[in-house]
Write an enzyme that holds these catalytic residues in place. Structure first.
Site, PDB file in Angstrom:
ATOM      1  N   CYS A  72      59.731  39.283  44.642  1.00  0.00           N
ATOM      2  CA  CYS A  72      59.759  37.990  45.334  1.00  0.00           C
ATOM      3  C   CYS A  72      59.690  38.196  46.841  1.00  0.00           C
ATOM      4  CB  CYS A  72      61.027  37.215  44.979  1.00  0.00           C
ATOM      5  SG  CYS A  72      61.210  36.839  43.224  1.00  0.00           S
ATOM      6  N   CYS A  77      65.485  39.715  43.988  1.00  0.00           N
ATOM      7  CA  CYS A  77      64.205  40.056  43.375  1.00  0.00           C
ATOM      8  C   CYS A  77      63.263  40.742  44.378  1.00  0.00           C
ATOM      9  CB  CYS A  77      63.587  38.769  42.823  1.00  0.00           C
ATOM     10  SG  CYS A  77      61.871  38.909  42.329  1.00  0.00           S
TER      11      CYS A  77
END
Length: 111
Positions: free
Chosen positions: A33, A30
């Site tokens: 993230c 991600c």
């Protein structure tokens, strides 16, 4: 870097914590993230003693992620007294994360 938690530790470290706990539901694949990880690490240092900030990898810990209803990453969930008191999804700048946290970190002066 912030601490990580697993499915096995979640109840004790998050639900049973005397402090509010901000959980970043994250995944290694991600990009958003990875973008907010240094921001969360910085906030963990600045807010030490007021909130604990941890990360939970949803791929490695699917049971907790499913129980929390996490569908997108990063999801930030603030637990206080074992309950979710605030939740948001997506990368945010430091000021927005701080604004998200602050209302829930007030000290109860009557306690």
């Amino acid at each position: 870097m912030i601490d990580t938690v697993t499915d096995a530790e979640f109840a004790a470290r998050v639900l049973g914590s005397p402090l509010p706990v901000l959980v970043e539901f994250t995944a290694s694949w991600c990009p958003p993230c990875r973008m907010i990880a240094p921001v969360l690490a910085e906030l963990a240092g600045e807010l030490a003693g007021r909130v604990e900030i941890v990360a939970l990898d949803v791929d490695e810990n699917p049971r907790t992620a499913a129980a929390a209803g996490v569908l997108g990453m990063p999801t930030l969930a603030l637990y206080r007294g074992g309950e979710v008191v605030a939740q948001d999804t997506g990368a945010r700048p430091k000021g927005a994360i701080l604004a998200f946290l602050e209302p829930h970190l007030t000290v109860d002066s009557t306690a």
